[in-house]
Design a protein around this motif. Structure first.
Motif, mmCIF file in Angstrom:
data_model
loop_
_atom_site.group_PDB
_atom_site.id
_atom_site.type_symbol
_atom_site.label_atom_id
_atom_site.label_comp_id
_atom_site.label_asym_id
_atom_site.label_seq_id
_atom_site.Cartn_x
_atom_site.Cartn_y
_atom_site.Cartn_z
ATOM 1 N N LYS A 135 0.765 -1.484 0.371
ATOM 2 C CA LYS A 135 0.177 0.009 0.014
ATOM 3 C C LYS A 135 0.892 1.246 0.221
ATOM 4 N N LEU A 136 1.864 1.315 -0.217
ATOM 5 C CA LEU A 136 3.304 2.263 -0.504
ATOM 6 C C LEU A 136 1.925 3.579 -1.581
ATOM 7 N N ALA A 137 2.630 2.790 -2.593
ATOM 8 C CA ALA A 137 2.208 3.302 -3.916
ATOM 9 C C ALA A 137 0.452 4.025 -3.811
ATOM 10 N N PHE A 138 -0.514 3.261 -3.117
ATOM 11 C CA PHE A 138 -1.669 3.835 -2.806
ATOM 12 C C PHE A 138 -2.090 5.373 -2.068
ATOM 13 N N ILE A 139 -0.773 4.265 -1.169
ATOM 14 C CA ILE A 139 -0.656 6.480 0.121
ATOM 15 C C ILE A 139 -0.172 7.637 -0.752
ATOM 16 N N VAL A 140 0.614 7.817 -1.880
ATOM 17 C CA VAL A 140 1.640 8.092 -2.707
ATOM 18 C C VAL A 140 0.201 9.042 -3.818
ATOM 19 N N LEU A 141 -0.631 8.109 -4.492
ATOM 20 C CA LEU A 141 -2.020 8.563 -5.275
ATOM 21 C C LEU A 141 -3.128 8.918 -4.274
ATOM 22 N N LEU A 142 -2.919 8.346 -3.401
ATOM 23 C CA LEU A 142 -4.363 8.985 -2.983
ATOM 24 C C LEU A 142 -3.742 10.592 -2.236
ATOM 25 N N ASN A 143 -2.943 11.092 -1.815
ATOM 26 C CA ASN A 143 -2.448 11.642 -1.431
ATOM 27 C C ASN A 143 -1.461 13.128 -2.884
ATOM 28 N N PHE A 144 -1.456 12.766 -3.434
ATOM 29 C CA PHE A 144 -0.389 13.493 -4.345
ATOM 30 C C PHE A 144 -0.928 13.409 -5.904
ATOM 31 N N PRO A 145 -0.746 14.539 -6.954
ATOM 32 C CA PRO A 145 -1.538 14.761 -7.357
ATOM 33 C C PRO A 145 -0.526 13.371 -9.428
ATOM 34 N N LEU A 146 -1.818 12.932 -10.361
ATOM 35 C CA LEU A 146 -1.225 12.458 -11.382
ATOM 36 C C LEU A 146 -1.397 13.541 -12.591
ATOM 37 N N THR A 147 -0.303 13.364 -13.044
ATOM 38 C CA THR A 147 -0.151 14.727 -14.175
ATOM 39 C C THR A 147 -0.725 14.466 -16.034
ATOM 40 N N THR A 148 -0.946 14.502 -16.233
ATOM 41 C CA THR A 148 -1.061 14.028 -17.754
ATOM 42 C C THR A 148 0.358 15.422 -18.128
ATOM 43 N N LEU A 149 1.265 15.212 -19.605
ATOM 44 C CA LEU A 149 1.486 15.473 -20.066
ATOM 45 C C LEU A 149 1.408 16.820 -20.572
ATOM 46 N N GLU A 150 0.004 16.790 -21.138
ATOM 47 C CA GLU A 150 -0.304 19.007 -21.045
ATOM 48 C C GLU A 150 -0.664 19.417 -20.199
ATOM 49 N N GLU A 151 -0.371 18.561 -19.028
ATOM 50 C CA GLU A 151 -0.925 19.818 -17.385
ATOM 51 C C GLU A 151 -0.027 20.146 -17.516
ATOM 52 N N ARG A 152 0.899 18.983 -17.783
ATOM 53 C CA ARG A 152 2.600 19.518 -17.337
ATOM 54 C C ARG A 152 3.084 20.390 -18.361
ATOM 55 N N MET A 153 2.528 20.349 -20.090
ATOM 56 C CA MET A 153 3.646 21.740 -20.583
ATOM 57 C C MET A 153 2.017 22.977 -20.318
ATOM 58 N N GLN A 154 1.693 22.771 -19.956
ATOM 59 C CA GLN A 154 0.491 23.819 -20.454
ATOM 60 C C GLN A 154 0.570 24.629 -18.568
ATOM 61 N N GLU A 155 0.738 23.486 -17.566
ATOM 62 C CA GLU A 155 0.330 24.193 -16.412
ATOM 63 C C GLU A 155 1.994 24.172 -15.495
ATOM 64 N N GLY A 156 2.703 23.673 -15.852
ATOM 65 C CA GLY A 156 3.890 23.533 -15.375
ATOM 66 C C GLY A 156 4.928 24.896 -15.682
ATOM 67 N N PRO A 157 4.847 25.615 -16.338
ATOM 68 C CA PRO A 157 5.603 26.822 -16.436
ATOM 69 C C PRO A 157 5.223 27.526 -14.936
ATOM 70 N N SER A 158 4.097 27.386 -14.084
ATOM 71 C CA SER A 158 3.879 28.394 -13.471
ATOM 72 C C SER A 158 3.748 28.163 -12.164
ATOM 73 N N TRP A 159 3.988 26.654 -11.818
ATOM 74 C CA TRP A 159 4.252 25.225 -11.283
ATOM 75 C C TRP A 159 5.442 25.802 -9.646
ATOM 76 N N THR A 160 5.299 25.553 -8.631
ATOM 77 C CA THR A 160 5.987 25.502 -7.711
ATOM 78 C C THR A 160 7.286 24.223 -7.889
ATOM 79 N N ARG A 161 8.843 24.625 -7.465
ATOM 80 C CA ARG A 161 9.191 23.396 -7.709
ATOM 81 C C ARG A 161 8.549 22.432 -6.687
ATOM 82 N N ARG A 162 8.206 22.719 -5.331
ATOM 83 C CA ARG A 162 7.887 21.260 -5.299
ATOM 84 C C ARG A 162 6.317 20.719 -5.654
#
Length: 678
Positions: A135-162
């Motif tokens: 369940k260590l993988a499920f803990i990550v999936l429960l708490n942190f976002p999976l993103t698509t390539l499109e999201e990373r390309m379009q929204e990534g420039p405004s993301w913080t390093r964290r």
């Protein structure tokens, strides 16, 4: 096959939706409305990967209540602890894997059958299974976002390093590939690499149609790397260079078409005429190899090259059902590994291949050679500053300076200072690099945790390092320096590395382009810089076609899953001819050439070759920025430690522009004017 995120929706337990609805209400009531979006996303992500064997409704609900981080302090603790522990896990697994492969990778004596088993074993293949099961993988999936390539390309420039680090953390669990599939892929890669690592041609044993030996004793060249580099070196041989180059082209064509006699591969006990394909026992002995008791015949290699490639395909395809967002190797390579869509990569390659600057550069090469272009002139080496030195002269310089791997190791700080690194930084980086003698052509192996060191592997013969080995060593040193900065100096280890392989290749190309200066030869003036630009452009043109062939071959394998190795052989040959005829024949005035299929990467590196032409483009953009800044060292460090974000975001930070060939093409146009005044 077992289920995956691709089809879990069809087999989701009947209780899942009601449990999700109940938990959503509970979590929002407990942690506040501000956590609604996180709770909904986390529940959805976990449900997509949850299988019946992971537990019933009570288990699922208890897991969520226990592991949802509903406040920032708990989330920060979770993030920090995962980052630290995953670095340790990755680092030690990598360390074990490196040790298991040492006998295959390094020049340490014979490779025995059990060595191949160690080399093909992936000690971390079961980690993904384990992390989902415990369940260590499920803990990550429960708490942190999976993103698509499109999201990373379009929204990534405004993301913080964290935010970027959180996205990379979740990415580590976006597939649920069984251990046996990972092991199969690892074994196929190890088998094909071992096949390639021993694909040597003993050059003194090649005979022309007059029975003459054109190459010196003891010359053993690995396909394709050393064969290609020998073609480059032979431009300096005014007496026999052309004949040697034509002979190497013939050898390459025999390898691609699989008409090479099986018995001549890595065998100094036979002589071979690659034109007639006649094989006979040698009359000259220039090695310690014991004669084989196998019959000497001209029987061809039985499509082994393509059987190895097909094994790669069969292994890679096993991961398809477990990769819902990238269900083919092509999709995984472009959308996940490179994070540049395939169509955009192909468009960049075609932009170079179809540029009118290609024909202009080809005409300039013809003028300098004083003859029509030959197909092997795709590897023309005459633009390089310092190419007036013969290969023998360069070999002598290098062998005197680096008789052993230890000698190169000791000189790394000096080499780095010549590239503009401060004495302190040069020594710091050198302390993080270990030089090993390679069995194959050489490679760099980075570390995966900060307590480990990177490894530089280069081929060192008994007579010492030669120029080919030095050129490769400088390239691999570029990788090692990038690996050191992008791991040890990045703010989050979850962001360690660079966006994709093309970037690490680009940074390594920057080093490699200064190899002659590192030998103490003159730095290029303005005219020499123009020559270097033309060299970069011609090299990009050459490898761009190779990249298209590699892409085409993988598409063909997916379209023809039941093909035989011979059919794959024929298809690869035809694809090589097709790309050649479209983009090279108009310049070289010869059709149906198969040389674009010679690259060994095609057999052992699973759709790796497109990284090279993109890497050349990136390298040019990077070096252009370094020239503006006035030094390689500080800019190299600044760029490398930005970490693994999307390619365009990284490049904009590095140079102010997105990835592309425009800078290279503009500089080539100017360089042609300068070089034509020669």
């Amino acid at each position: 096959m077992p289920s995956s995120a691709a089809n879990t929706a069809a087999v989701q337990p009947a209780w899942m939706n009601s449990s999700i609805a109940k938990l959503k209400t509970e979590l929002v009531a407990k942690y506040g409305e501000a956590q609604r979006v996180r709770a909904e996303r986390g529940l959805k992500q976990v449900s997509e990967f949850w299988r019946t064997q992971d537990g019933d409704a009570a288990t699922f609900e208890d897991f969520v209540r226990t592991n949802f981080a509903g406040d920032q302090a708990t989330l920060d603790t979770m993030f920090n602890r995962y980052q630290i522990l995953l670095e340790q896990l990755s680092g030690h697994l990598h360390e074990i894997g490196r040790e298991f492969r040492n006998q295959q990778d390094l020049d340490l004596g014979p490779v025995l059958p059990f060595d191949e088993l160690f080399g093909g074993y992936d000690v971390g293949a079961h980690i993904s299974d384990d992390f989902f099961n415990n369940k260590l993988a499920f803990i990550v999936l429960l708490n942190f976002p999976l993103t698509t390539l499109e999201e990373r390309m379009q929204e990534g420039p405004s993301w913080t390093r964290r935010q970027w680090a959180e996205a990379r953390l979740a990415e580590g669990f976006d597939t649920r590939i069984p251990a046996e599939v990972n092991l199969a892929i690892s074994q196929a890669a190890a088998d094909s690499e071992q096949y390639i690592a021993q694909y040597n041609i003993w050059m003194h044993h090649l005979l022309d149609n007059n029975g003459q030996r054109l190459f010196p004793p003891k010359m053993r060249l690995l396909s394709h790397w050393n064969l290609r580099d020998e073609i480059k070196a032979d431009y300096a041989d005014s007496q026999n260079g052309l004949a040697k180059q034509k002979m190497i082209q013939q050898v390459m064509e025999r390898i691609v078409t699989q008409t090479i006699p099986q018995v001549v591969i890595d065998n100094p006990n036979v002589d071979w005429n690659p034109y007639t394909n006649e094989v006979k026992a040698t009359t000259e002995h220039d090695s310690d190899a014991k004669p084989s008791d196998k019959p000497i015949t001209s029987a061809r290699e039985p499509d082994t090259r393509y059987a190895m490639l097909q094994k790669d395909y069969f292994a890679a395809r096993k991961a398809d059902p477990y990769s819902p967002t990238a269900p083919t190797l092509m999709a995984r390579r472009f959308d996940e590994d490179r994070e540049i869509p395939e169509q955009r990569v192909k468009a960049m390659l075609v932009q170079v291949l179809s540029s009118p600057l290609v024909a202009q550069t080809g005409k300039l090469i013809e003028t300098r050679l004083g003859r029509p272009l030959q197909p092997f002139d795709v590897w023309y080496n005459g633009f390089r500053p310092g190419s007036k030195f013969t290969e023998a002269q360069l070999d002598e310089m290098v062998a005197k300076r680096y008789p052993t791997a230890e000698a190169y190791q000791k000189d790394i700080p000096n080499l780095l200072m010549k590239l503009g690194f401060s004495p302190e930084k040069a020594q710091y980086v050198a302390n993080n690099i270990i030089v090993d003698p390679a069995r194959g052509s050489g490679h760099a192996m980075g570390a995966s945790m900060r307590a480990e060191k990177t490894h530089l592997r280069t081929r060192i013969e008994k007579t010492g390092m030669d120029y080919k080995g030095f050129n490769i060593a400088v390239h691999e040193m570029g990788h090692n320096v990038e690996q050191t900065f992008s791991l040890n100096e990045v703010d989050y280890t979850l962001l360690s590395g660079v966006p994709n392989t093309a970037f690490t290749e680009a940074l390594a190309f920057v080093f490699q382009g200064h190899d002659l200066e590192l030998l103490g030869l003159p730095a290029p003036d303005a005219k020499a810089q123009a020559e270097k630009t033309l060299n970069d452009f011609w090299g990009t043109y050459e490898i761009a076609g190779v990249g298209l062939v590699d892409i085409g071959v993988w598409h063909w394998m997916y379209d023809h899953p039941n093909a035989t190795p011979k059919e794959l052989n024929d298809a690869t040959v035809q694809l090589s001819k097709d790309v050649w005829n479209k983009y090279y024949a108009p310049v070289f005035h010869q059709k149906d050439v198969v040389l674009l299929g010679i690259y060994s990467h095609m057999i052992s590196y699973f759709l790796y070759l497109p990284d090279y032409p993109v890497g050349h483009m990136i390298a040019f953009q990077i070096e252009e920025q370094m020239d503006k800044a006035g030094a390689i060292g500080p800019e190299f460090e600044r760029m490398a430690k930005f970490g693994r974000v999307t390619p365009d975001l990284w490049m904009k930070n590095a140079t102010g522009k997105p990835v592309g060939p425009d800078s290279l093409l503009a500089a080539t146009e100017k360089a042609l004017v300068t070089a034509s005044k020669r």
